[in-house]
Write a protein that holds these residues in place. Structure first.
Motif, mmCIF file in Angstrom:
data_model
loop_
_atom_site.group_PDB
_atom_site.id
_atom_site.type_symbol
_atom_site.label_atom_id
_atom_site.label_comp_id
_atom_site.label_asym_id
_atom_site.label_seq_id
_atom_site.Cartn_x
_atom_site.Cartn_y
_atom_site.Cartn_z
ATOM 1 N N GLN A 33 0.832 -1.207 0.000
ATOM 2 C CA GLN A 33 0.000 0.000 0.000
ATOM 3 C C GLN A 33 0.868 1.260 0.000
ATOM 4 O O GLN A 33 0.568 2.232 -0.697
ATOM 5 N N LYS A 34 1.939 1.224 0.746
ATOM 6 C CA LYS A 34 2.853 2.369 0.753
ATOM 7 C C LYS A 34 3.479 2.552 -0.630
ATOM 8 O O LYS A 34 3.616 3.687 -1.106
ATOM 9 N N LEU A 35 3.840 1.441 -1.258
ATOM 10 C CA LEU A 35 4.419 1.517 -2.608
ATOM 11 C C LEU A 35 3.390 2.072 -3.597
ATOM 12 O O LEU A 35 3.720 2.888 -4.460
ATOM 13 N N GLU A 36 2.145 1.629 -3.481
ATOM 14 C CA GLU A 36 1.099 2.110 -4.381
ATOM 15 C C GLU A 36 0.836 3.608 -4.163
ATOM 16 O O GLU A 36 0.629 4.352 -5.134
ATOM 17 N N THR A 37 0.833 4.018 -2.920
ATOM 18 C CA THR A 37 0.648 5.450 -2.617
ATOM 19 C C THR A 37 1.808 6.243 -3.198
ATOM 20 O O THR A 37 1.606 7.299 -3.818
ATOM 21 N N LYS A 38 2.992 5.751 -3.010
ATOM 22 C CA LYS A 38 4.182 6.430 -3.544
ATOM 23 C C LYS A 38 4.135 6.457 -5.073
ATOM 24 O O LYS A 38 4.513 7.462 -5.686
ATOM 25 N N GLN A 39 3.629 5.368 -5.668
ATOM 26 C CA GLN A 39 3.525 5.302 -7.132
ATOM 27 C C GLN A 39 2.604 6.411 -7.646
ATOM 28 O O GLN A 39 2.855 7.015 -8.692
ATOM 29 N N GLN A 40 1.528 6.698 -6.930
ATOM 30 C CA GLN A 40 0.568 7.717 -7.361
ATOM 31 C C GLN A 40 1.075 9.142 -7.152
ATOM 32 O O GLN A 40 0.649 10.057 -7.841
ATOM 33 N N THR A 41 1.972 9.298 -6.198
ATOM 34 C CA THR A 41 2.414 10.662 -5.880
ATOM 35 C C THR A 41 3.801 11.002 -6.404
ATOM 36 O O THR A 41 4.199 12.173 -6.369
ATOM 37 N N THR A 42 4.514 10.049 -6.891
ATOM 38 C CA THR A 42 5.873 10.314 -7.344
ATOM 39 C C THR A 42 5.924 10.431 -8.866
ATOM 40 O O THR A 42 4.996 10.033 -9.570
ATOM 41 N N THR A 43 7.016 10.950 -9.335
ATOM 42 C CA THR A 43 7.198 11.101 -10.787
ATOM 43 C C THR A 43 8.614 10.669 -11.138
ATOM 44 O O THR A 43 9.442 10.386 -10.267
ATOM 45 N N GLY A 44 8.859 10.627 -12.387
ATOM 46 C CA GLY A 44 10.209 10.371 -12.878
ATOM 47 C C GLY A 44 10.633 8.920 -12.746
ATOM 48 O O GLY A 44 9.860 7.983 -12.927
ATOM 49 N N LYS A 45 11.909 8.780 -12.414
ATOM 50 C CA LYS A 45 12.534 7.460 -12.365
ATOM 51 C C LYS A 45 11.890 6.561 -11.312
ATOM 52 O O LYS A 45 11.647 5.382 -11.554
ATOM 53 N N LYS A 46 11.601 7.108 -10.128
ATOM 54 C CA LYS A 46 10.983 6.304 -9.064
ATOM 55 C C LYS A 46 9.614 5.789 -9.499
ATOM 56 O O LYS A 46 9.270 4.639 -9.236
#
Length: 169
Positions: A98-111
């Motif tokens: 869930q943390k990874l999915e949240t980060k996926q929605q809020t991050t950009t670029g290489k990450k």
């Protein structure tokens, strides 16, 4: 007198024959009593042996039943403990996902690209474990090791996939 001697002689012969017959009959009767007594004693010993063997068989079967029940109880406990431990691990992994999915929605670029690439594999591995977890409830002692080894292998693969994912902490 000759008739008297003859009568005496006949009487003596008859008496001797009668004595011999009585003696033979007594011997036959005694022999029959011995046979009957021996047969009764043999039947008694045979019945005692059957009773003793039946008792031993029943006792042995009870011991087998007791050990089987203990083994089954131990197996059920082992299976329940494993399922509880695995469920706890999956819950922790789901929080990480869930943390990874949240980060996926809020991050950009290489990450984001790394998360986009990693998450489908992570989801597939987690889904495989959830699917295999249903087997834990129906697994028998005979196929326990195989099922447990498969789940452990799947869990190791999921952990490795999570370790490769970009850190979100």
């Amino acid at each position: 007198m000759p008739n008297l001697s003859r009568t005496t002689l006949i009487f003596a012969a008859a008496l001797t024959a009668l004595s011999a017959a009585v003696a033979c009959e007594r011997t036959g009767r005694e022999d029959q009593e011995k046979v009957t007594s021996a047969q009764r004693e043999g039947d008694k010993k045979s019945n005692e042996a059957v009773q003793e063997s039946t008792t031993k068989i029943t006792s042995a079967q009870a011991e087998v039943d007791k050990k089987t029940a203990e083994a089954n109880a131990n197996f059920v406990k082992t299976r329940e403990d494993y399922r509880t431990k695995l469920t706890s691990k999956i819950e922790d992994i789901d929080k990480t996902i869930q943390k990874l999915e949240t980060k996926q929605q809020t991050t950009t670029g290489k990450k984001k690209a790394e998360l986009d690439a990693a998450l489908p594999d992570i989801h597939a591995k987690r889904d495989a474990i959830r699917r295999d977890m249903t087997k834990v409830d129906t697994v028998t002692m005979g196929n326990w090791d195989g099922t447990k080894n498969q789940l452990d292998t799947d869990m190791d693969a999921l952990k490795a996939a999570l370790d490769k994912a970009p850190s979100v902490l």
